[in-house]
Design a protein around this motif. Structure first.
Motif, mmCIF file in Angstrom:
data_model
loop_
_atom_site.group_PDB
_atom_site.id
_atom_site.type_symbol
_atom_site.label_atom_id
_atom_site.label_comp_id
_atom_site.label_asym_id
_atom_site.label_seq_id
_atom_site.Cartn_x
_atom_site.Cartn_y
_atom_site.Cartn_z
ATOM 1 N N GLN A 70 2.652 -7.386 33.027
ATOM 2 C CA GLN A 70 4.120 -7.691 33.172
ATOM 3 C C GLN A 70 5.095 -6.787 32.434
ATOM 4 O O GLN A 70 6.329 -6.639 32.449
ATOM 5 N N LEU A 74 5.791 -3.697 26.322
ATOM 6 C CA LEU A 74 5.835 -2.124 26.361
ATOM 7 C C LEU A 74 7.283 -1.628 26.296
ATOM 8 O O LEU A 74 8.256 -2.102 27.122
ATOM 9 N N GLY A 130 5.377 -20.249 26.392
ATOM 10 C CA GLY A 130 6.542 -19.259 26.737
ATOM 11 C C GLY A 130 6.551 -17.922 26.621
ATOM 12 O O GLY A 130 7.321 -17.141 26.696
ATOM 13 N N PRO A 132 5.754 -14.288 28.415
ATOM 14 C CA PRO A 132 6.101 -13.885 29.635
ATOM 15 C C PRO A 132 5.249 -12.902 30.002
ATOM 16 O O PRO A 132 5.659 -11.757 30.673
ATOM 17 N N GLY A 137 -2.770 -8.854 29.335
ATOM 18 C CA GLY A 137 -1.840 -8.191 28.506
ATOM 19 C C GLY A 137 -2.201 -9.189 27.049
ATOM 20 O O GLY A 137 -2.088 -8.648 25.952
ATOM 21 N N LEU A 138 -2.052 -10.352 27.168
ATOM 22 C CA LEU A 138 -2.130 -11.250 26.171
ATOM 23 C C LEU A 138 -3.308 -10.970 25.431
ATOM 24 O O LEU A 138 -3.331 -11.167 24.117
ATOM 25 N N VAL A 140 -5.531 -8.388 25.100
ATOM 26 C CA VAL A 140 -5.387 -6.686 24.663
ATOM 27 C C VAL A 140 -4.666 -7.181 23.368
ATOM 28 O O VAL A 140 -5.208 -6.431 22.193
ATOM 29 N N VAL A 190 -9.258 -4.942 31.416
ATOM 30 C CA VAL A 190 -9.812 -6.123 31.282
ATOM 31 C C VAL A 190 -9.528 -6.931 32.814
ATOM 32 O O VAL A 190 -8.525 -6.792 33.461
ATOM 33 N N ASN A 226 14.873 -7.748 27.362
ATOM 34 C CA ASN A 226 14.176 -7.614 25.904
ATOM 35 C C ASN A 226 12.664 -7.728 26.142
ATOM 36 O O ASN A 226 12.525 -7.852 27.194
ATOM 37 N N CYS A 227 12.157 -7.572 24.843
ATOM 38 C CA CYS A 227 10.611 -7.336 25.074
ATOM 39 C C CYS A 227 9.967 -7.965 23.948
ATOM 40 O O CYS A 227 8.800 -7.922 23.496
#
Ligand SMILES: Cc1cc2nc3c(=O)[nH]c(=O)nc-3n(C[C@H](O)[C@H](O)[C@H](O)COP(=O)(O)OP(=O)(O)OC[C@H]3O[C@@H](n4cnc5c(N)ncnc54)[C@H](O)[C@@H]3O)c2cc1C
Length: 326
Positions: A70, A74, A130, A132, A137-138, A140, A190, A226-227
């Motif tokens: 998502q 990044l 929570g 997103p 990604g989580l 890695v 992955v 935001n990130c």
């Protein structure tokens, strides 16, 4: 590789059966910060075989390749990316539960996995409700809360490596650390993850998840792109100087701006895009925050957010900046 050869190769790739291909795709549309220039080619594969074909094609021709979910951790370069962005999304969203094992594809939405775990009476993923992002990604990032990372629950996972080969990795081989894993360096894709969770009471799990979501709604910026947390918040740091949000706020930096990037008024460890922010604005603001905090308390903040340059090289955003504290 020159521009013409790369463009020719990318056209050849897009003509193969590799999934949905978009030329000159705006990366701003594929990251939660809404920042970033165009990627030469965005590929959204629908099968593992297609991922293998893309990886093999890119690696054998030396074309820069970036894998994203998502884009919620990044910062894409203003110039975009001269190569391929491989995005794992809804075609990789399958979640299956058997006993206390959850097997999910890497594009599965993290809060969706947490909710399925809760319904099945499986605990341990409350802290991810929570977040997103995608499971890929989580894992890695070994994302999670300040105390827990998803790596705690990983039993094994499957990756597509440099040569397009499908490989199974154990938890130990992933070498999970605080917001880090061996997967960050290896450049593998992955594709599927097996999680193991202890049995719990669905009502207790639900209660913990609702509390987490309430806390996020109360503390985090709601509207501006935001990130998430910009700076790492390790346990060691909490003991020595306190969490980054607190030390940035105490340095009087809430509301500080560089162009369209602003230190959130709600939570000082967030940088929000107030409209039209560039990656250069965000980097300048990160630099300013780090300088100010270092001058004030002698502590050097490190970034959780990762910057992707035009050649698809990914590194913590602070590693691009030079100041006396580094
Ligand atoms: C409002 C908000 C709140 C947040 N809260 C948290 C939080 O509480 N805890 C936390 O840890 N994070 C948090 N984050 C950050 C982010 O959501 C997590 O890091 C998330 O897990 C990233 O997932 P993603 O799919 O967006 O990955 P991306 O940002 O797309 O990618 C992150 C990294 O993983 C790599 N990657 C992605 N998918 C794959 C794949 N399939 N194979 C190989 N590499 C891959 C990318 O190349 C990149 O290096 C938050 C972000 C936001 C915007």
């Amino acid at each position: 590789m020159n521009e013409r050869t790369r463009q020719g190769d990318l056209k050849r790739l897009a003509a193969l059966d590799v999934g949905r291909c978009t030329f000159a795709a705006s990366l701003a549309e594929h990251g939660t910060w809404r920042i970033g220039g165009p990627a030469d080619l965005l590929v959204e594969p629908e099968s593992v075989a297609q991922i293998q074909a893309v990886v093999y094609f890119a690696r054998t021709r030396g074309i820069p390749l970036l894998v994203i979910g998502q884009g919620s951790n990044l910062l894409f370069a203003d110039a975009g990316l001269r190569g391929i962005v491989l995005k794992l999304g809804s075609a990789f969203a399958n979640i299956a539960i058997s006993g206390n094992t959850i097997t999910a594809a890497a594009g599965a939405w993290v809060p969706g996995i947490a909710r399925r775990a809760q319904q099945a009476g499986l605990a341990g993923l409350e802290h991810t409700i929570g977040i997103p992002g995608t499971l890929g990604g989580l894992v890695v990032m070994n994302g999670g809360s300040q105390r827990q990372g998803i790596g705690d629950n990983v039993r094994r996972l499957w990756t597509v490596g440099e040569k397009g080969k499908l490989t199974e990795l154990t938890k130990e081989e992933c070498r999970f650390g605080y917001r880090s894993s061996a997967l960050q360096e290896s450049g593998v894709v992955v594709v599927k993850v097996e999680l193991v969770c202890p049995v719990g009471d669905p009502r207790v799990i639900r209660h913990a998840m609702l509390a987490d979501l309430r806390e996020r709604r109360r503390k985090f910026p709601r509207k501006e792109p935001n990130c998430g947390s910009v700076f790492l918040s390790t346990a060691q740091m909490h003991t020595s100087v306190g969490p980054p949000g607190k030390i940035i706020e105490e340095a009087g930096l809430k509301g500080t701006r560089c162009g369209g990037a602003e230190v959130s008024h709600r939570h000082a460890n967030f940088i929000v895009n107030t409209g039209g922010a560039s990656a250069a604005d965000v980097l300048a603001l990160i630099d300013r925050i780090r300088h100010t905090v270092h001058q004030r308390i002698g502590f050097t903040l490190a970034c959780e957010v990762r910057y992707v340059d035009e050649q698809a090289v990914i590194r913590p955003a602070d590693q691009l900046l030079v100041f006396p504290g580094t």
